[in-house]
Every structure is written in C-alpha cells, then in structure tokens.
Design a protein around this motif. Structure first.
Motif, PDB file in Angstrom:
ATOM      1  N   TYR A  43       0.782  -1.219   0.052  1.00 44.01           N
ATOM      2  CA  TYR A  43      -0.108  -0.025  -0.029  1.00 44.01           C
ATOM      3  C   TYR A  43       0.818   1.340  -0.139  1.00 44.01           C
ATOM      4  CZ  TYR A  43      -4.288  -2.609   0.544  1.00 44.01           C
ATOM      5  OH  TYR A  43      -5.520  -3.292   0.387  1.00 44.01           O
ATOM      6  N   ILE A  44       2.086   1.136   0.634  1.00 45.96           N
ATOM      7  CA  ILE A  44       2.862   2.310   0.461  1.00 45.96           C
ATOM      8  C   ILE A  44       3.633   2.504  -0.677  1.00 45.96           C
ATOM      9  CG2 ILE A  44       5.326   3.070   1.317  1.00 45.96           C
ATOM     10  CD1 ILE A  44       4.988   1.810   3.804  1.00 45.96           C
ATOM     11  N   LEU A  45       3.798   1.392  -1.525  1.00 49.93           N
ATOM     12  CA  LEU A  45       3.970   1.448  -2.852  1.00 49.93           C
ATOM     13  C   LEU A  45       2.943   2.131  -3.765  1.00 49.93           C
ATOM     14  CD1 LEU A  45       6.068  -1.749  -3.898  1.00 49.93           C
ATOM     15  CD2 LEU A  45       7.150   0.462  -3.352  1.00 49.93           C
ATOM     16  N   GLN A  46       1.730   1.845  -3.459  1.00 50.71           N
ATOM     17  CA  GLN A  46       0.735   2.174  -4.371  1.00 50.71           C
ATOM     18  C   GLN A  46       0.493   3.992  -3.908  1.00 50.71           C
ATOM     19  OE1 GLN A  46      -3.975   1.611  -3.257  1.00 50.71           O
ATOM     20  NE2 GLN A  46      -2.952  -0.361  -3.964  1.00 50.71           N
ATOM     21  N   GLY A  47       0.935   4.439  -2.735  1.00 53.62           N
ATOM     22  CA  GLY A  47       0.503   5.738  -2.426  1.00 53.62           C
ATOM     23  C   GLY A  47       1.693   6.583  -3.167  1.00 53.62           C
ATOM     24  N   ILE A  48       2.743   6.042  -3.551  1.00 60.03           N
ATOM     25  CA  ILE A  48       4.013   6.695  -4.077  1.00 60.03           C
ATOM     26  C   ILE A  48       3.834   7.634  -5.431  1.00 60.03           C
ATOM     27  CG2 ILE A  48       6.196   6.611  -4.977  1.00 60.03           C
ATOM     28  CD1 ILE A  48       6.407   6.267  -2.098  1.00 60.03           C
ATOM     29  N   PRO A  49       3.198   6.757  -6.433  1.00 65.21           N
ATOM     30  CA  PRO A  49       2.623   7.427  -7.531  1.00 65.21           C
ATOM     31  C   PRO A  49       1.314   8.373  -7.276  1.00 65.21           C
ATOM     32  CG  PRO A  49       1.939   5.107  -7.629  1.00 65.21           C
ATOM     33  CD  PRO A  49       3.038   5.449  -6.591  1.00 65.21           C
ATOM     34  N   MET A  50       0.859   8.038  -6.448  1.00 63.67           N
ATOM     35  CA  MET A  50      -0.382   9.129  -6.077  1.00 63.67           C
ATOM     36  C   MET A  50       0.127  10.283  -5.497  1.00 63.67           C
ATOM     37  SD  MET A  50      -3.037   6.817  -4.007  1.00 63.67           S
ATOM     38  CE  MET A  50      -3.836   5.153  -4.722  1.00 63.67           C
ATOM     39  N   GLY A  51       1.016  10.125  -4.609  1.00 66.54           N
ATOM     40  CA  GLY A  51       1.843  11.674  -4.275  1.00 66.54           C
ATOM     41  C   GLY A  51       2.580  12.462  -5.363  1.00 66.54           C
ATOM     42  N   LEU A  52       3.093  11.776  -6.120  1.00 68.06           N
ATOM     43  CA  LEU A  52       4.116  12.210  -7.286  1.00 68.06           C
ATOM     44  C   LEU A  52       3.128  13.032  -8.238  1.00 68.06           C
ATOM     45  CD1 LEU A  52       6.778   9.523  -8.010  1.00 68.06           C
ATOM     46  CD2 LEU A  52       6.981  11.853  -7.072  1.00 68.06           C
ATOM     47  N   THR A  53       1.877  12.236  -8.492  1.00 63.59           N
ATOM     48  CA  THR A  53       1.042  12.591  -9.293  1.00 63.59           C
ATOM     49  C   THR A  53       0.319  14.098  -8.907  1.00 63.59           C
ATOM     50  OG1 THR A  53       0.281  10.567 -10.209  1.00 63.59           O
ATOM     51  CG2 THR A  53      -1.135  12.360 -10.655  1.00 63.59           C
ATOM     52  N   GLY A 184       2.821   6.390   1.877  1.00 66.72           N
ATOM     53  CA  GLY A 184       3.367   6.578   0.364  1.00 66.72           C
ATOM     54  C   GLY A 184       2.827   8.060  -0.391  1.00 66.72           C
ATOM     55  N   TYR A 185       1.802   8.461  -0.175  1.00 65.43           N
ATOM     56  CA  TYR A 185       1.289   9.786  -0.582  1.00 65.43           C
ATOM     57  C   TYR A 185       2.379  10.947   0.176  1.00 65.43           C
ATOM     58  CZ  TYR A 185      -1.623  13.667  -1.774  1.00 65.43           C
ATOM     59  OH  TYR A 185      -2.346  14.720  -2.568  1.00 65.43           O
ATOM     60  N   PHE A 186       2.528  10.729   1.394  1.00 66.21           N
ATOM     61  CA  PHE A 186       3.145  11.699   2.011  1.00 66.21           C
ATOM     62  C   PHE A 186       4.680  11.733   1.426  1.00 66.21           C
ATOM     63  CE2 PHE A 186       6.068  12.932   5.603  1.00 66.21           C
ATOM     64  CZ  PHE A 186       5.658  14.085   6.053  1.00 66.21           C
ATOM     65  N   LEU A 187       5.216  10.531   1.183  1.00 68.33           N
ATOM     66  CA  LEU A 187       6.836  10.436   0.682  1.00 68.33           C
ATOM     67  C   LEU A 187       6.866  11.061  -0.786  1.00 68.33           C
ATOM     68  CD1 LEU A 187       7.454   6.807   1.723  1.00 68.33           C
ATOM     69  CD2 LEU A 187       8.565   9.024   2.716  1.00 68.33           C
ATOM     70  N   GLY A 188       5.535  10.703  -1.559  1.00 68.49           N
ATOM     71  CA  GLY A 188       5.714  11.224  -2.946  1.00 68.49           C
ATOM     72  C   GLY A 188       5.331  12.658  -3.216  1.00 68.49           C
ATOM     73  N   TYR A 189       4.764  13.207  -2.310  1.00 67.24           N
ATOM     74  CA  TYR A 189       4.206  14.680  -2.357  1.00 67.24           C
ATOM     75  C   TYR A 189       4.911  15.482  -1.280  1.00 67.24           C
ATOM     76  CZ  TYR A 189       1.145  18.633  -2.127  1.00 67.24           C
ATOM     77  OH  TYR A 189       0.466  19.805  -2.066  1.00 67.24           O
ATOM     78  N   THR A 190       4.617  15.355  -0.309  1.00 66.75           N
ATOM     79  CA  THR A 190       5.228  16.326   1.047  1.00 66.75           C
ATOM     80  C   THR A 190       6.828  16.276   0.585  1.00 66.75           C
ATOM     81  OG1 THR A 190       3.474  15.979   2.177  1.00 66.75           O
ATOM     82  CG2 THR A 190       5.548  16.985   3.165  1.00 66.75           C
TER      83      THR A 190
END
Length: 513
Positions: A43-53, A184-190
C-alpha cells in the motif's frame, strides 16, 4: 487544497454473508506480522505514484500554465473512481500457476516501475525545464496510464488481503490500506516537494547554498522506479500466494449483470444521483484554492509541508469517526458535515483574497501558515466525516448476496461524483477570467490570455494583472448551487436512510429471502 486520493480509498471489508463463524477469535497481528508488513509495504508503494501525481499540478502552476491545462491534467485522478469498469475482469481472470492476485499485481507494478524509469529521462523536457512550454497533454497521458496501473494494483492488493491475512486478523487490512497509502502519498508529495525545493534545502538542510534541491523529479522517479522493479521481483519469486477454496468468485458476465440489476433499483438511482452532484457546491474552492495560493506567491513546498500535521489526523480520523456512524442513521453525520464544507469553501476564497496582502518582505509569517494549517485540519475533519459516513451507509444497505459488488458500486458513484466537478471547475476559470497588460509602453490595451501575449506584455515593460478572476465567480455560483442542493436533498437523504433494507435488495435476493 491539493487533490489527493482521500475519498478514493476502498477499505477492505467482508460482506456480511461471508463472515465466518470463528470470526470471534481475538485478533493477534503478531501471528501474521510478515504478511501485515508486506501488505503495508504494497500500500505504501501504491501511495508513491499518487503523491507524485499530486505534486505535478503544483509544479505546473509555478510554470504559469493555464487553468484549462490544469483541468486536462486532473483527468489523471479519474481511474481510481472508474476502476469498477474493469475490476470484475481482475477478480475473475488469472493464471492459476501464478496466483489469482499476483497475476495482476506483478505486471502492474512492473509497468509502474518501467513508466517511472521512462519518465525520469523525459519529465524535465515535458515540464518545460529546457525553455519550451510544458507538454501537459503528454504528461496527462503518461500519468493517466500510470494511475490505471496503480488502480489495478489496488484491486489486486485489496483482494489478496482477504486471503493473505488470517480470518481473525482481517481487520488489519483496512489499517494497512489507510496507513500505507497515506505514508506513500506523504513520501511522494510532501517529502518530494520539500527536498526538490532549493529554498527549503538551503534554508533548513544545507550549510552551503546551492542552486537546486537535494534531488529533482527525475531523480525521485528513477529511484522509486528501481524500488518497484526490485521489490516486485522479490514478491514474485519469494512470496507464495495461498490457495483459497472460499474465494470462488463469479464470472465476468455475471458480475456485470449484477451491477446492472443494482443500478435499476430506485433508491440506488436516487442515492447515486445525489452523490453525483453533491460536490458541485465545493468544486471550485477545493480544486483551485491550492493553485491560487501558489499563484499568489505561496511557495509550493510550504503548502506541501502543511501535510505534516494533517497526516496523523488523516490516519486517526476514520477510526474516530467510525464510532459515530455505527447506528441505523449514518447519513445524519454526512448532512451535518456538508454545510461545514460549504462554509469552508467561502473561507478558502477569503484566504486567497487576503493572501497577497499578508506577504511581508517577500514571504509569509508563521502565523499565516498556522491559520492555513488549522483551516485545512477542520476541512479534513469534514471531508473524512462525509467519507466514513458514506462507507458506513454503503455497508449497511449492501445486499449480502452480492456484498462486494454492491459496496464497490456505491463507492465508485461517490468517488466519481467528487472528480468531475473539480475538472469542470478548473476548465472554466480561464474563460471566466480577464487579464490585462498594465503599465506597458504601448498606447493600446494588451490582453494576457495566451503565453505569446504574456511575453509581449513583458517585452513592452508591462505587467499582466487579473482584472476579473473567474475563481471567485465560480466559488459564488458553486456556493449557491450547493445551498440549493442541500435544501433539495436533505429530506431525501433522511427518507433514504429510513427505508427498509429490503428496498435496497435486488429482486433475486428478495425472492430468496
């Protein structure tokens, strides 16, 4: 406000008809600790592209793209809201030797990793870092495809969670979903936007200033592309997918027939129409406020850092709110949160209006960011109150005979109703706005509607100034439509949750009962 996947999360639940007799066994996550860690990591991997996007619109806004182009890019978020269209295929078709879930998980994660590697070599050109304007169309296409892969991976992981964990520990699946995607979102975005900013890195992380951040988007994409490829290979070869005799499933055609039968129910149609139009009232404020703040001079990395206090709140809120929606009338909380969300839309517009006047010495004070963070926290409380409520209501009315399909359909309707109003709102900001070139050396009035006009204005010594902002006009219209929606649908929501549960069942289910 940045767009994120908050309302697109599908928590894993067992349909009532599938709860086993031994479910009363006390959960013990330690017995499933390695599976819990793996599920959390997926689920962390899933959040990475979400945050980057989600970071791309912020970067595009700093490059002065139009709001119509922002609307085009917002289509990237749609796959998670329409994944029901292909979810039955993912659940039904698989290679037995590889495993029901790994058949889709492995190739989707490989594709995400390969797309990230490809983007790492081309994203700087697509974003216009070499002098040319950003290619928003190609960016949208590439990230849209990556979001499709991520949504498909989500279907596979949600399904695998039901068999990966022991029955007594199945409740940890939704926890892994919430914590993993948020992390994951936090890593990819913030984290990305902070470490990509040279100002943030020079002010807080470096003793010697440099002209770039610690890494650029292409570096971040390359790193996570390798992580996807390596970890997916390890999962493929070293994690065995247990066979489940309970998970028989249905054929693809049968599943689609069930969806059609649910959509023919009058209460479902009324509920779907209400949710399809509910977010119109907050569309402009929630879709464009973050972009407007960047336009007003707020650094994008500072907006991203506001997610730090919001992240633990986003993790805790679903668990806190769930205690208030366990009764027979969960929509009551939804209707209380809706006016709050409308009022916050007005506050967002007010923040955008006053932001230019709060700039001091080219920056903003700590008190300004504290006020913004506090307002965003209240907004998240309203958003999650509505989100958890609609999930609880969907679980209550779902026909036990087709619980999984029913729940997914209800969530899809709600999620899609949150996406399309934002896209439309972004699209019309530019046509409703007017920018003039003031202070130029030419006698005639110049417009600033296009990039060429902007360049001509600057060359003539002028400055493009917004004389009519479509954002405020849209916020006003959306607010009025939201109030009208609330007046019209308030009584209907009360009637819907008072209906006998038999009214929500398909004909075949009623006959069996």
């Amino acid at each position: 406000m940045n767009q994120r996947r908050g309302n697109d999360v599908d928590t894993v639940r067992l349909p009532p008809s599938e709860v086993p007799e031994h479910r009363t066994e006390n959960p013990n996550w330690w017995t499933d600790r390695w599976n819990v860690f793996l599920l959390l990591f997926l689920y962390i991997l899933q959040g990475i592209p979400m945050g980057l996007t989600a970071s791309i619109p912020m970067i595009l806004q700093s490059r002065h793209v139009s709001y119509k182009e922002q609307a085009v890019f917002s289509f990237v978020y749609w796959p998670f809201s329409i994944k029901l269209l292909w979810a039955p295929i993912v659940d039904s078709l698989f290679i037995p030797r590889m495993g029901r879930r790994k058949t889709w998980l492995v190739p989707m994660q490989y594709l995400i990793g390969l797309f990230m590697l490809f983007l790492s070599y081309s994203v700087s050109t697509l974003l216009g870092d070499h002098g040319e304007p950003p290619n928003v169309t190609i960016l949208t296409l590439l990230f849209f495809l990556m979001y499709i892969f991520s949504a498909t991976q989500d279907i596979a992981v949600d399904g695998w969670a039901l068999t990966m964990l022991s029955r007594c520990n199945i409740g940890y699946a939704s926890t892994c979903n919430t914590v993993g995607q948020t992390t994951g979102y936090f890593l990819g975005y913030t984290i990305f936007l902070a470490l990509e900013s040279k100002d943030f890195c020079n002010n807080y992380l470096r003793s010697t200033p440099l002209d770039r951040g610690i890494f650029q988007l292409e570096d971040f994409l390359y790193f996570w592309g390798l992580v996807f490829l390596v970890t997916t290979t390890m999962v493929w070869f070293f994690k065995r997918e247990a066979e489940s005799h309970e998970e028989k499933g249905m054929s693809v055609i049968s599943t689609y027939k069930q969806l059609l039968s649910v959509l023919q129910l009058k209460p479902v149609l009324q509920y779907a129409l209400a949710h399809f139009t509910a977010r119109i009232g907050v569309a402009a404020a929630e879709a464009a406020t973050g972009l407007k703040l960047i336009e007003a001079g707020v650094p994008k990395e500072n907006l991203a850092l506001l997610a730090i206090p919001l992240t633990p709140l986003q993790i805790a809120l679903p668990f806190i709110i769930s205690h208030f929606v366990a009764g027979p009338r969960p929509l009551s909380l939804w209707m209380k949160a809706f006016p709050v969300r409308l009022a916050l839309g007005v506050i967002f517009a007010g923040i955008v209006w006053f932001t230019p006047y709060m700039k001091v010495d080219g920056g903003f004070s700590l008190s300004y960011y504290v006020i913004i963070a506090a307002i965003f926290m209240v907004h998240q409380m309203a958003v999650y109150s509505m989100f958890v409520t609609q999930m609880a209501f969907a679980a209550r009315i779902s026909d036990p005979a087709i619980g999984g399909t029913y729940m997914t359909l209800m969530n899809t309707v709600c999620n899609f109703g949150g996406n399309w109003p934002g896209t439309v709102a972004l699209w019309f900001i530019d046509p409703l706005s007017r920018k003039d070139c003031l202070g130029n050396s030419l006698s005639s009035t110049m417009g600033c509607a296009t990039t060429s006009q902007l360049e001509a204005c600057v060359a003539a010594g002028g400055q493009c100034v917004t004389t009519r902002d479509g954002y405020y006009l849209e916020c006003t219209v959306c607010l009025l439509l939201g109030i009208a929606w609330f007046i019209f649908h308030r009584r209907r929501f009360t009637q819907l949750q008072e209906l006998d549960l038999k009214e929500w069942k398909c004909t075949s289910s009623k006959s069996k009962a």
